[in-house]
Write a protein that holds these residues in place. Structure first.
Motif, PDB file in Angstrom:
ATOM      1  N   VAL A  20     -34.522  46.318  97.449  1.00 18.43           N
ATOM      2  CA  VAL A  20     -34.949  47.046  98.639  1.00 18.43           C
ATOM      3  C   VAL A  20     -34.868  46.147  99.866  1.00 18.43           C
ATOM      4  N   ALA A  21     -35.269  44.889  99.684  1.00 20.65           N
ATOM      5  CA  ALA A  21     -35.468  44.015 100.829  1.00 20.65           C
ATOM      6  C   ALA A  21     -34.298  43.084 101.126  1.00 20.65           C
ATOM      7  N   ILE A  26     -38.675  40.955 108.569  1.00 17.78           N
ATOM      8  CA  ILE A  26     -39.761  41.585 109.309  1.00 17.78           C
ATOM      9  C   ILE A  26     -40.255  40.594 110.354  1.00 17.78           C
ATOM     10  N   VAL A  27     -40.927  41.124 111.367  1.00 14.94           N
ATOM     11  CA  VAL A  27     -41.545  40.303 112.399  1.00 14.94           C
ATOM     12  C   VAL A  27     -43.054  40.358 112.211  1.00 14.94           C
ATOM     13  N   ARG A  48     -39.851  34.763 100.529  1.00 12.53           N
ATOM     14  CA  ARG A  48     -38.450  35.163 100.712  1.00 12.53           C
ATOM     15  C   ARG A  48     -37.667  35.019  99.417  1.00 12.53           C
ATOM     16  N   SER A  49     -37.947  33.956  98.670  1.00 17.21           N
ATOM     17  CA  SER A  49     -37.259  33.740  97.399  1.00 17.21           C
ATOM     18  C   SER A  49     -37.524  34.879  96.422  1.00 17.21           C
ATOM     19  N   GLU A  50     -38.743  35.389  96.436  1.00 19.02           N
ATOM     20  CA  GLU A  50     -39.119  36.440  95.487  1.00 19.02           C
ATOM     21  C   GLU A  50     -38.655  37.819  95.923  1.00 19.02           C
ATOM     22  N   GLU A  54     -36.862  38.005 104.894  1.00 13.70           N
ATOM     23  CA  GLU A  54     -37.143  36.907 105.816  1.00 13.70           C
ATOM     24  C   GLU A  54     -38.307  37.313 106.718  1.00 13.70           C
ATOM     25  N   VAL A  55     -39.225  36.404 106.944  1.00 14.86           N
ATOM     26  CA  VAL A  55     -40.349  36.663 107.848  1.00 14.86           C
ATOM     27  C   VAL A  55     -40.150  35.844 109.117  1.00 14.86           C
TER      28      VAL A  55
END
Length: 269
Positions: A20-21, A26-27, A48-50, A54-55
């Motif tokens: 999905v991601a 996201i911000v 992010r790895s999981e 990216e944040v």
């Protein structure tokens, strides 16, 4: 209710969270303390790895972070001013607020300590600083730390607005810059403990008041309401919130230490 719908929507896609991601971001509108302390730099790579998400963090004072989120300039809000956070949700800007972690505030001052403060009672200490008209450096930026500081001055019966520009100096800056200003002028300052531990310029400054229950510092996380701002990446934002408040995120927060000291204590329900 919206949060439940978001979770159901993610599950209904019939694919894993990573799928999905993937290649998404996201911000997060957050506070300077989560960034200056190094916490987010430490835990976000694991997220992010999981998940593949990216944040991107915008680190400002809590008041500005809330305004930015109200303007739709973010997907998630991670701050530390619970009454303001609850109002944000009550006014419809956020979906649901979750406790994430806590630490505490500390009153720092010059080793010479001209006002003679100490112990655990922060309001008594502030009253002595005002009586001595000893320099005090305030962030003055509507941050979570500034909001807490103003509450303590009010409880101590001190009108700092009337003292502005005299012994009471407002920097209009973040915590790190305000600590530097306090060190430069030999002033007292209220800081969150995490930023103080990570702060490099401690020479001549030390913690003088700590341990007052009134100095408790709670952090919360909120998904920005997609009904207010359709551009909000609600499924990905909720994935981040679920991770941060779940076992892996809570363990990552607990594991983050500097000089052997734990900076934040997870307490998601």
């Amino acid at each position: 209710m919206i949060g439940t719908w978001i979770r159901a929507a993610v599950l209904s896609l019939g694919v894993g969270v990573t799928a999905v991601a993937a290649e998404d971001f996201i911000v997060v509108q957050s506070t300077t303390s989560t960034q200056n302390s190094g916490l987010l730099d430490a835990i976000l790579p694991e997220f992010r790895s999981e998940t593949g998400i990216e944040v991107r963090v915008v680190a400002v004072g809590t008041g500005q972070a809330i305004k930015n989120a109200m303007n739709g300039d973010g997907d998630v809000l991670l701050v530390h001013a619970k009454p303001a956070e609850e109002q944000f949700v009550a006014d419809g800007w956020g979906v649901q607020r979750y406790d994430v972690m806590y630490n505490d505030f500390v009153l720092i001052g010059p080793e010479a300590n001209p006002a003679g403060v100490g112990g655990q009672d922060v309001e008594a200490a502030l009253a002595k600083i005002a009586e001595a008209q000893a320099p005090f450096a305030s962030r003055g930026d509507d941050s979570g730390t500034h909001k807490a500081e103003l509450r303590h001055w009010s409880s101590a019966g001190v009108d700092v607005a009337a003292a502005s520009g005299t012994w009471y100096r407002e920097t209009g800056s973040g915590m790190g810059a305000t600590l530097n200003a306090a060190a430069g002028m030999g002033a007292y300052v209220l800081s969150d403990r995490a930023t103080w531990i990570a702060f490099g310029n401690k020479d001549g400054m030390k913690i003088l008041v700590e341990g007052d229950p009134k100095l408790f510092n709670q952090y919360g996380v909120i998904l920005v309401n997609p009904e207010k701002h359709p551009g909000v990446k609600a499924p990905q934002g909720q994935i981040f919130i679920d991770w941060l408040t779940g076992p892996k995120g809570q363990a990552a927060i607990a594991d983050f230490k500097l000089d052997g000291q734990q900076l934040f204590f997870p307490n998601a329900q």
